[in-house]
Scaffold this motif. Sequence first.
Motif, PDB file in Angstrom:
ATOM      1  N   ASN A   1      -9.594  10.754   1.176  1.00  0.00           N
ATOM      2  CA  ASN A   1     -10.529   9.609   2.261  1.00  0.00           C
ATOM      3  C   ASN A   1     -10.762   8.123   2.056  1.00  0.00           C
ATOM      4  N   LEU A   2      -9.875   7.106   2.151  1.00  0.00           N
ATOM      5  CA  LEU A   2      -9.549   5.815   1.623  1.00  0.00           C
ATOM      6  C   LEU A   2     -11.401   5.301   3.052  1.00  0.00           C
ATOM      7  N   GLU A   3     -12.252   4.608   2.128  1.00  0.00           N
ATOM      8  CA  GLU A   3     -13.235   3.915   2.990  1.00  0.00           C
ATOM      9  C   GLU A   3     -12.795   2.651   3.154  1.00  0.00           C
ATOM     10  N   VAL A   4     -12.794   1.889   2.607  1.00  0.00           N
ATOM     11  CA  VAL A   4     -11.849   0.864   2.458  1.00  0.00           C
ATOM     12  C   VAL A   4     -10.407   0.803   2.268  1.00  0.00           C
TER      13      VAL A   4
ATOM     14  N   ASN B   1      -7.043   2.064  14.205  1.00  0.00           N
ATOM     15  CA  ASN B   1      -8.054   2.971  14.750  1.00  0.00           C
ATOM     16  C   ASN B   1      -7.932   4.560  13.563  1.00  0.00           C
ATOM     17  N   LEU B   2      -6.097   4.523  13.278  1.00  0.00           N
ATOM     18  CA  LEU B   2      -5.660   5.789  12.591  1.00  0.00           C
ATOM     19  C   LEU B   2      -6.295   6.002  11.590  1.00  0.00           C
ATOM     20  N   PHE B   3      -6.081   4.877  10.731  1.00  0.00           N
ATOM     21  CA  PHE B   3      -6.963   4.908   9.940  1.00  0.00           C
ATOM     22  C   PHE B   3      -8.400   5.368   9.361  1.00  0.00           C
TER      23      PHE B   3
ATOM     24  N   LYS C   1      -6.083   8.907   9.248  1.00  0.00           N
ATOM     25  CA  LYS C   1      -5.293  10.429   9.923  1.00  0.00           C
ATOM     26  C   LYS C   1      -3.930   9.845   9.526  1.00  0.00           C
ATOM     27  N   ALA C   2      -3.689   8.136   9.272  1.00  0.00           N
ATOM     28  CA  ALA C   2      -2.163   7.182   9.001  1.00  0.00           C
ATOM     29  C   ALA C   2      -3.290   5.557   8.434  1.00  0.00           C
ATOM     30  N   ILE C   3      -2.133   5.059   7.722  1.00  0.00           N
ATOM     31  CA  ILE C   3      -2.629   3.571   7.271  1.00  0.00           C
ATOM     32  C   ILE C   3      -1.475   2.681   7.646  1.00  0.00           C
ATOM     33  N   ARG C   4      -1.531   1.929   8.383  1.00  0.00           N
ATOM     34  CA  ARG C   4       0.022   0.733   8.703  1.00  0.00           C
ATOM     35  C   ARG C   4      -0.478  -1.039   8.027  1.00  0.00           C
TER      36      ARG C   4
ATOM     37  N   GLY D   1       1.551   9.493   7.795  1.00  0.00           N
ATOM     38  CA  GLY D   1       0.551  10.798   7.894  1.00  0.00           C
ATOM     39  C   GLY D   1       0.087  11.339   6.948  1.00  0.00           C
ATOM     40  N   TRP D   2      -0.184  12.237   6.447  1.00  0.00           N
ATOM     41  CA  TRP D   2      -0.204  12.836   5.368  1.00  0.00           C
ATOM     42  C   TRP D   2      -0.615  13.916   5.115  1.00  0.00           C
TER      43      TRP D   2
END
Length: 183
Positions: free
Chosen positions: A2-5, A60-62, A66-69, A88-89
């Motif tokens: 869980n990345l908060e920033v 929104n996925l971030f 759920k994902a990071i782009r 995803g992961w």
Amino acid sequence: MNLEVFPALKTERFILRQMSIEDAPAVFEIFSDADVTKDMGEDPFKSIEQAEDLINFMNNLFIKNKAIRWGIFKKEDSTLIGTCGYNGWEIHRGSRGEIAYDLGKKYWRKGYMTEILKCLISFGFETMGLYRIEAFTNVDAIPSINLLRKIGFNEDGVLRGYSYSHGGYVDNRCFSLLKSEWN
């Protein structure tokens, strides 16, 4: 995980950062090219609104973890040249993530994505705590296949009917890199 920033990453020539609506014209320029979207299973963008929707969707996925782009920006002039990230992961039944990437056509075959993916992979193994990183390509996506092999990925095989692309199901090649294989 869980990345908060939203993290910003740096390579020798690039900054990887979160995209904003102000980046929509550059995203539109990249994704309106049929050569760029061909292997993504998407039609080229026809409007700037599609670029805005894509940026909002990715962000929104971030937020939903759920994902990071990331947008890929040249350090020298802040030009957006593409995107990359983790689609995803999975951390409950293993520790793996799926990378994906794209570049504007005028930036192809300059060694940029090799540099960028090395950063992305290090982030996955070191910060995200992944053990396996996967990538999927169309069976005939030779430049992407060569790139993945060059940076150490192994081909696991062909997944029949794995993705929906341009109106039908297509086979994909699956590649993986394990943390123990990463230098």
